[in-house]
Enzyme design. Structure first.
Site, PDB file in Angstrom:
ATOM      1  N   ARG A 194      36.799  45.458  24.977  1.00 46.21           N
ATOM      2  CA  ARG A 194      36.757  44.109  24.410  1.00 46.21           C
ATOM      3  C   ARG A 194      38.182  43.711  24.037  1.00 46.21           C
ATOM      4  NH1 ARG A 194      32.838  43.310  26.677  1.00 46.21           N
ATOM      5  NH2 ARG A 194      30.765  42.667  25.954  1.00 46.21           N
ATOM      6  N   GLU A 223      39.849  34.917  25.462  1.00 48.31           N
ATOM      7  CA  GLU A 223      39.595  34.577  26.869  1.00 48.31           C
ATOM      8  C   GLU A 223      39.161  33.121  27.024  1.00 48.31           C
ATOM      9  OE1 GLU A 223      36.895  37.278  28.775  1.00 48.31           O
ATOM     10  OE2 GLU A 223      37.967  39.038  28.050  1.00 48.31           O
ATOM     11  N   HIS A 241      38.577  39.808  33.709  1.00 52.76           N
ATOM     12  CA  HIS A 241      37.292  40.331  33.217  1.00 52.76           C
ATOM     13  C   HIS A 241      36.359  40.667  34.382  1.00 52.76           C
ATOM     14  CE1 HIS A 241      34.686  40.296  29.356  1.00 52.76           C
ATOM     15  NE2 HIS A 241      34.276  41.249  30.186  1.00 52.76           N
TER      16      HIS A 241
END
Length: 276
Positions: A194, A223, A241
């Protein structure tokens, strides 16, 4: 954060206002392992079940983690950019030298499903494995020859530090200036967990000060925004990601989420409820 879908609605965060808006809401099926994007406690107080998609993405993320490790230590993205710019002048003995993995230490922060899958693959590269975990792992040296050590010692002795922890108040900015300063000058940081586990400003500082050799990131604090200094660094591998992004894995994740929804709506227990 991975979005979840309900009908024609797709959101990234499920907080109180979203939960309150669903008057007949029964389940929030998150298409991800992590669930820091959901107010789980409030969901429970409203009688809403929360599920996630563990296990089905373990192998995919573990493979991707190794792709990141290999790419950053062998300077693949840096070399590809150079070729595309037309700046490659041909082979040279000392051109773009990377780092070997054989005989070095892989330090895993976390000891969950994905971390263990990453650890199993280390033998193929003849690497030693060390891990640190705040939770009881149940691992013994007879089951897996991996050394359990403190976070400080792991940071100080590992050649690759790979992060595999959920985002909690305790792990937010776990990798900060102090942690980065503890790492070897020749070490690489890899984050497929994360984004906010790493203080991006601190990471940019550490790289500017040459405190570590490089970093490979698949997740970010805010993000899709990325710290601007990281965008300018050749020794930072940046991926959008993609950890679980294979057709097979994302299909399995979506299928599991649907199965959870169907189970709850039919009055059955969900297959993978969030237990935290």
């Amino acid at each position: 954060m991975h979005p979840w879908s309900a009908g024609d609605v797709t959101v990234s965060e499920v907080k109180r206002f979203s939960i309150d808006a669903g008057q007949n809401l029964k389940i929030i099926a998150n298409i991800a392992v992590g669930y820091n994007n959901i107010d789980v406690a409030y969901s429970r107080s409203r009688g809403v079940v929360v599920t996630n998609t563990p296990d089905v993405l373990t192998e995919s993320v573990a493979n991707f983690t190794w792709a990141m490790i290999l790419a950053v230590t062998r300077r693949l993205s840096e070399g590809e950019r150079l070729v595309r710019r037309g700046q490659w002048k041909g082979w040279a003995l000392d051109f773009m030298l990377g780092s070997e993995l054989r005989g070095k230490q892989l330090g895993l922060v976390g000891a969950g499903r994905i971390a263990r899958a990453v650890a199993v693959r280390a033998a193929a590269f003849e690497m030693r494995v060390a891990f640190t975990s705040r939770r009881e792992t149940g691992l013994s040296n007879t089951e897996a020859p991996w050394e359990n050590m403190s976070l400080d010692r792991l940071l100080n002795t590992s050649d690759i530090v790979s992060l595999h922890v959920p985002l909690t108040p305790e792990t937010r900015h776990l990798i900060d200036k102090r942690a980065l300063a503890r790492m070897k000058r020749s070490a690489y940081l890899v984050n497929t967990a994360r984004g906010p586990v790493v203080d991006e400003a601190a990471l940019a500082w550490a790289l500017q000060q040459h405190l570590i050799a490089g970093a490979a990131l698949d997740v970010y604090e805010n993000e899709p925004a990325i710290h601007p200094d990281l965008l300018q660094m050749e020794n930072v591998l940046l991926a959008p990601h993609l950890g679980s992004a294979t057709t097979e894995t994302r299909t399995a994740m979506a299928d599991l989420a649907v199965e959870n929804v169907l189970a709850v709506l039919a009055g059955r227990p969900p297959l993978t409820p969030v237990s935290a």
